[in-house]
Design an enzyme around this catalytic site. Structure first.
Site, PDB file in Angstrom:
ATOM      1  CG  HIS A  12      32.883  41.155  42.762  1.00 24.65           C
ATOM      2  ND1 HIS A  12      31.828  41.248  42.371  1.00 24.65           N
ATOM      3  CD2 HIS A  12      32.978  42.771  42.793  1.00 24.65           C
ATOM      4  CE1 HIS A  12      30.999  42.044  43.609  1.00 24.65           C
ATOM      5  NE2 HIS A  12      31.909  43.411  44.109  1.00 24.65           N
ATOM      6  CG  HIS A  59      29.024  46.595  42.772  1.00 32.13           C
ATOM      7  ND1 HIS A  59      29.354  46.193  41.772  1.00 32.13           N
ATOM      8  CD2 HIS A  59      29.234  46.958  43.664  1.00 32.13           C
ATOM      9  CE1 HIS A  59      29.884  45.105  42.321  1.00 32.13           C
ATOM     10  NE2 HIS A  59      30.048  44.879  43.696  1.00 32.13           N
ATOM     11  CG  HIS A 197      35.527  43.441  49.849  1.00 34.76           C
ATOM     12  ND1 HIS A 197      34.675  42.741  50.483  1.00 34.76           N
ATOM     13  CD2 HIS A 197      35.011  44.441  49.188  1.00 34.76           C
ATOM     14  CE1 HIS A 197      33.992  42.910  49.591  1.00 34.76           C
ATOM     15  NE2 HIS A 197      33.748  44.231  48.620  1.00 34.76           N
ATOM     16  CD  GLU A 244      30.794  42.741  47.169  1.00 36.42           C
ATOM     17  OE1 GLU A 244      30.401  43.468  46.963  1.00 36.42           O
ATOM     18  OE2 GLU A 244      31.756  41.761  47.064  1.00 36.42           O
TER      19      GLU A 244
HETATM   20  C1  DHB Z   1      35.808  46.998  45.783  1.00 37.13           C
HETATM   21  C2  DHB Z   1      35.583  46.050  45.937  1.00 37.13           C
HETATM   22  C3  DHB Z   1      34.358  45.956  45.317  1.00 37.13           C
HETATM   23  O1  DHB Z   1      33.437  43.848  45.825  1.00 37.13           O
HETATM   24  C4  DHB Z   1      33.800  46.439  44.609  1.00 37.13           C
HETATM   25  O2  DHB Z   1      32.089  46.264  44.472  1.00 37.13           O
HETATM   26  C5  DHB Z   1      34.203  47.647  45.154  1.00 37.13           C
HETATM   27  C6  DHB Z   1      35.031  47.939  45.069  1.00 37.13           C
HETATM   28  C7  DHB Z   1      37.145  47.161  46.592  1.00 37.13           C
HETATM   29  O3  DHB Z   1      38.271  46.712  46.752  1.00 37.13           O
HETATM   30  O4  DHB Z   1      38.008  48.913  46.390  1.00 37.13           O
HETATM   31 FE    FE Z   2      31.275  44.477  44.962  1.00 34.45          FE
END
Ligand code: DHB
Ligand code: FE
Length: 289
Positions: A12, A59, A197, A244
């Site tokens: 997302h 978030h 991530h 997530e």
């Molecule tokens: C990023 C990815 C995410 O899932 C998020 O919630 C906020 C930022 C990113 O890749 O910067």
């Molecule tokens: Fe996220």
């Protein structure tokens, strides 16, 4: 009765929404990301659901440290795109399905899952970016999302977060809830967020292609075993925000094979690095009739 026909899984990344909204999706960097969704947009048009049950995480947008529901179901008639600090995304408001959402709340709570019921909530990139990826850019002045959406928010931001095991069991309860709704509705369940991530700290920028692809393999072939993976492995291997991915297990738990049916058909699989700070993963699984 209502039935779950397919599940969709997708990252997302907020920058994907910004790329679409700012007209940058044709740039070489973004083209490689959006290419993975060309099939999916056509697939969605050919497999139009009546309702999307969309599992996502907020978030710290609609909720904050003041109130942290582990699982929250949206029972409202409409949800506005949230202002996440740079103005709301220029996308249509999301129409809900209060009748089905209330039925699912009733059924799932009676099935021993404690849900928070949300009658008002703005939805952030966690929900609107998956819709944009699957439906394409929408002009809010003329367009609307293709069908009503039931937002289902999972806390994966503030510890303690729910286990993959609990998410997988919850998906099974959601399936039972949908199948006890007395109207012929084609329902898709979407699991969103991930893949690997980490946005902050010494390991910021972490991506783990091998682990991500193994996660996709196991999500398809051995979801019950995958659901046993403890949260600490997600954090260690897929980064702090990789957690997530437990939301994907809710969608996977709602598929027919978990209740004794045949294995799902893999309609589409895509994986790409990078998009902003994350690996993008995407799957479409169809229940066989
Ligand atoms: C990023 C990815 C995410 O899932 C998020 O919630 C906020 C930022 C990113 O890749 O910067
Ligand atoms: Fe996220």
């Amino acid at each position: 009765m209502a039935r779950i026909t397919a599940s969709v899984y997708t990252s997302h990344v907020p920058a994907i929404g910004a790329a679409l909204d700012l007209g940058k999706s044709g740039e070489p960097y973004w083209q490689k990301v959006f290419a993975g969704y060309e099939f999916s947009k056509q697939w969605l048009q050919q497999n139009r659901p009546d309702v999307i049950f969309l599992v996502f995480n907020d978030h710290a947008t609609a909720f904050s440290l003041d109130l942290i529901p582990t699982f929250a179901i949206g029972t409202a008639a409409q949800y506005r795109p949230a202002d996440e600090g740079y103005g709301a995304r220029p996308v249509p408001a999301v129409q809900g399905h209060p009748a089905l959402a209330s039925h699912i709340a009733q059924s799932v709570i009676q099935d021993d899952f404690d849900l928070t019921i949300v009658n008002r909530m703005d939805v952030d990139h966690g929900l609107t970016v998956p819709l944009s990826l699957m439906c394409g850019a929408q002009d809010p002045k003329v367009g609307a999302w293709p069908c009503p959406v039931i937002p289902f928010a999972v806390n994966v931001v503030q510890y303690p977060v729910p286990s993959g095991r609990r998410c997988f069991a919850l998906g099974q309860a959601i399936r039972r809830a949908v199948e006890s709704y007395d109207e012929d509705l084609n329902v898709q369940i979407w699991g969103t967020g991930g893949m690997s991530h980490q946005l902050q700290g010494p390991r910021a920028g972490l991506i783990n292609r091998e682990w991500d692809n193994r996660f996709l393999d196991r999500l398809i072939d051995e979801p019950a075993a995958l659901a046993q993976v403890p949260h600490i492995e997600y954090v260690r291997e897929a980064g702090s925000e990789g957690i997530e991915l437990v939301m994907w297990l809710i969608a996977r738990g709602a598929m027919g094979d978990v209740a004794g049916g045949p294995p799902p058909r893999v309609a589409h699989r895509f994986y790409h690095v990078p998009a902003s700070n994350t690996a993008v993963g995407h799957l479409i699984l169809e229940n066989r009739a």
